[in-house]
Design a protein around this motif. Structure first.
Motif, PDB file in Angstrom:
ATOM      1  N   THR A 173      -1.793   1.888 -13.083  1.00  0.00           N
ATOM      2  CA  THR A 173      -0.821   1.012 -12.417  1.00  0.00           C
ATOM      3  C   THR A 173       0.381   0.641 -13.283  1.00  0.00           C
ATOM      4  OG1 THR A 173      -1.958  -1.023 -13.104  1.00  0.00           O
ATOM      5  CG2 THR A 173      -2.629  -0.034 -11.001  1.00  0.00           C
ATOM      6  N   ALA A 181       1.018   3.206  -7.297  1.00  0.00           N
ATOM      7  CA  ALA A 181      -0.407   2.869  -7.231  1.00  0.00           C
ATOM      8  C   ALA A 181      -0.674   1.947  -6.041  1.00  0.00           C
ATOM      9  CB  ALA A 181      -0.845   2.185  -8.522  1.00  0.00           C
ATOM     10  N   GLU A 183      -3.559  -0.309  -4.148  1.00  0.00           N
ATOM     11  CA  GLU A 183      -4.848  -0.985  -4.278  1.00  0.00           C
ATOM     12  C   GLU A 183      -5.433  -1.157  -2.874  1.00  0.00           C
ATOM     13  OE1 GLU A 183      -6.229  -4.921  -6.733  1.00  0.00           O
ATOM     14  OE2 GLU A 183      -4.732  -5.203  -5.141  1.00  0.00           O
ATOM     15  N   SER A 413       1.871  -4.364 -14.740  1.00  0.00           N
ATOM     16  CA  SER A 413       1.247  -3.603 -13.657  1.00  0.00           C
ATOM     17  C   SER A 413       2.215  -3.422 -12.490  1.00  0.00           C
ATOM     18  CB  SER A 413      -0.013  -4.317 -13.177  1.00  0.00           C
ATOM     19  OG  SER A 413      -0.601  -3.648 -12.086  1.00  0.00           O
ATOM     20  N   LYS A 415       1.621  -2.287  -8.699  1.00  0.00           N
ATOM     21  CA  LYS A 415       0.669  -1.855  -7.684  1.00  0.00           C
ATOM     22  C   LYS A 415       1.035  -2.483  -6.353  1.00  0.00           C
ATOM     23  CE  LYS A 415      -2.705  -5.509  -8.722  1.00  0.00           C
ATOM     24  NZ  LYS A 415      -4.085  -5.799  -9.174  1.00  0.00           N
TER      25      LYS A 415
END
Length: 434
Positions: A173, A181, A183, A413, A415
Motif C-alpha cells: 500500500t 491498493a 482493501e 499508506s 489504499k
C-alpha cells in the motif's frame, strides 16, 4: 511456444497472448501444449551452472520463439539478482530459503520476471496495460515492487481487510504512482472472484486492456520453476529428492511439477496446508470440494478454492490415482504451527515463519510415514519477520529484524477501502481509465 486453455484444447494462443491476457475467455487457465525437456547433460552437470545461468537456460526453452535470446538473458539476469540458499536443519530435511528478494517472499521471483517480460511484450503498444492482482499476503507486495514505475502499466491490487500482516499491508500500500491498493471487505477468495469477474466482463474489457499477475498467469509459474533446479544443484545427487511446498493457490507446487516434466528428478511432491485443507482432502477422497476460506496464522494459504488445482488436474488428465501417487497432502492447525516454530528454534536455532513451519511439519510426517530414504526440501516462502505481529505473543524469542523492513513501515499508506461488490470494483477501474 503455444499454449491452450484447460477448458478448450482448441483455443490455442502464443506465449505473448497468454502472458498479456492471463485468462482465456472460457475461464480456463493457459497451459503449454508441451513442456520442453532440458538436455539431460545439463541435469548431470548442474553444479557447473550459476543460478542465473540455470534460470536463463530454462527461460529460453519457453521464450525463444518470441523473445530474442539477448533479451531473455537481460530479463532473467535483472529479475534473478538474489540467491536461493539451501539450509540443512537435520540429516533429512533442508530449507530452501526463497525470501532474499526485495519484499522478503518467494513471490519476488515470479513478480520481477513477469514485470520485465510483460514490459517487453507491451513496449510496442501506445496504451496502458492494466494488471489486476488478488493477494492473500505476499503476492501484492512482490507485484508492487516488480511493476512500480513502469509508465505503460497500471497495477490494481486487491487484498482482504484485516487478513494480511502489518508488514504485508505496508509492502503493497505504500507505493503510489502506478500502484493502486484496494482493501476489500471479504477474504482472499472474494478478491480473486472480483479479478476473475473483471476478466470476463465484456463491457469492462472494451474500455481496458486487462491482465493478471497472480499465479493464474503462466509468466509467474515459469520463473518459480527456476529455484527447484537451484535447490537440486545444492544437494547431494546420490539421494532421491522430494519437495515439500506450503500451499495455498498451488502455483508453487504446479511450478515444481513443471520442473519435473522438464527433466528434474523430483521423487515426490508434498503439499502442506493449514486447516484450509481442500487439496489434502481431495487426495484422500478423490472429491474436490471448494469451501469458504478460514483465517489462520499462515494467511497466504487461507484459500478455499485454489485456482491452480485445474492445472494440476490437467497435467495428470484428471486421474486421481496418479495424482495421489505423486503428491502427498497434510494439514495442520495454528497451535501445531506455533509448537513447531518453538520446537525448531529451541532444538535447531532456526526461525520458521508460519508457512514454513507447516512445511516442516509435513516433511516430518511424510518421512515418518514412509521408508523412502528421501531428502526433503521444504520451500520457505517468506521471512518470519513478515508475521511478527501475528506470532510474537505466542513465542519466547525475538525474530531477527532485517533493516530493509523499516523502509516499508515508515512510509505513508495509499489504499482505497472497497466492498466485495463487483460493480464497485468495476466503477473504480473505469474511473482510473477516464
Amino acid at each position: 511456444m503455444k499454449l491452450y486453455s484447460t477448458n478448450n484444447p482448441n483455443h490455442i494462443v502464443s506465449l505473448r497472448e497468454a502472458v498479456l491476457h492471463s485468462l482465456p475467455p472460457d475461464n480456463g487457465l493457459y497451459v503449454p501444449q508441451q513442456y520442453p525437456a532440458l538436455d539431460p547433460a545439463i541435469i548431470e552437470n548442474i553444479t557447473d551452472y550459476s543460478f542465473r545461468e540455470l534460470a536463463n537456460i530454462i527461460a529460453t526453452q519457453y521464450l525463444r520463439e518470441e523473445v530474442p535470446e539477448e533479451i531473455i538473458q537481460e530479463i532473467v539476469y535483472d529479475a534473478i539478482n538474489f540467491p536461493a540458499p539451501v539450509i540443512n536443519i537435520d540429516d533429512k530435511i533442508s530449507i530452501l530459503e526463497l525470501f532474499h528478494g526485495p519484499t522478503l517472499a518467494f513471490k519476488d521471483f515470479g513478480a520481477r520476471f513477469m514485470a520485465r517480460l510483460m514490459n517487453h511484450f507491451w513496449s510496442t503498444e501506445n496504451k496502458k496495460l492494466n494488471i489486476l492482482v488478488a493477494t492473500s499476503g505476499d503476492t501484492g507486495g512482490a507485484v508492487a515492487a516488480g511493476f512500480y514505475g513502469l509508465d505503460s502499466i497500471e497495477v490494481t491490487i486487491l487484498y482482504p481487510k484485516g487478513k494480511v500482516s502489518r508488514l504485508q499491508e505496508s509492502q503493497l500500500t505504500t507505493w503510489g504512482s502506478n500502484i493502486h491498493a484496494l482493501e476489500i471487505e471479504g477474504d482472499f477468495d472474494d478478491c480473486q472472484k472480483l479479478v476473475k469477474q473483471a476478466f470476463l466482463d465484456l463491457d469492462l474489457n472494451k474500455h481496458l486492456h486487462l491482465s493478471s499477475a497472480n499465479s493464474i498467469n503462466i509468466a509467474r509459474l515459469i520463473p518459480q520453476s527456476f529455484y527447484y533446479f537451484e535447490a537440486y544443484k545444492q544437494l547431494k545427487k546420490d539421494t532421491p529428492v522430494a519437495f515439500c511446498i506450503p500451499s495455498g493457490n498451488f502455483g508453487n507446487l504446479t511450478a515444481g511439477l513443471i520442473a519435473q516434466r522438464m527433466g528434474l528428478p523430483i521423487s515426490h511432491m508434498i503439499a502442506a496446508t493449514n486447516i484450509n485443507d481442500v487439496f489434502p482432502n481431495y487426495l484422500k477422497t478423490g472429491e474436490y470440494k471448494p469451501t469458504a476460506a478460514i483465517p489462520t496464522l499462515s494467511n497466504a494459504m487461507d484459500i478455499g478454492h485454489p485456482s491452480n488445482f485445474s492445472r494440476i488436474q490437467h497435467m495428470y488428465g484428471s486421474t486421481w490415482n496418479d495424482i495421489k501417487k505423486d503428491i502427498s497432502g497434510y494439514s495442520y492447525t495454528d497451535q501445531q504451527t506455533i509448537n513447531q516454530i518453538l520446537n525448531k528454534h529451541k532444538n535447531n536455532g532456526y526461525v520458521l515463519d508460519p508457512h514454513t513451519a507447516i512445511g516442516v511439519l509435513a516433511a516430518e510426517q511424510y518421512l515418518n510415514s514412509t521408508n523412502t530414504g528421501h531428502q526433503v526440501v521444504v520451500l520457505s516462502t517468506a521471512h518470519p519477520i513478515k508475521f511478527q505481529s501475528e506470532i510474537q505473543a505466542e513465542i519466547d524469542f525475538k525474530i531477527p529484524y532485517p533493516a530493509s523492513v523499516h523502509r516499508f513501515l515508515d512510509l505513508e499508506s495509499h489504499k482505497t477501502p472497497m466492498s466485495a461488490t463487483f460493480q464497485d470494483f468495476k466503477n473504480f477501474l473505469l474511473s482510473k481509465s477516464s
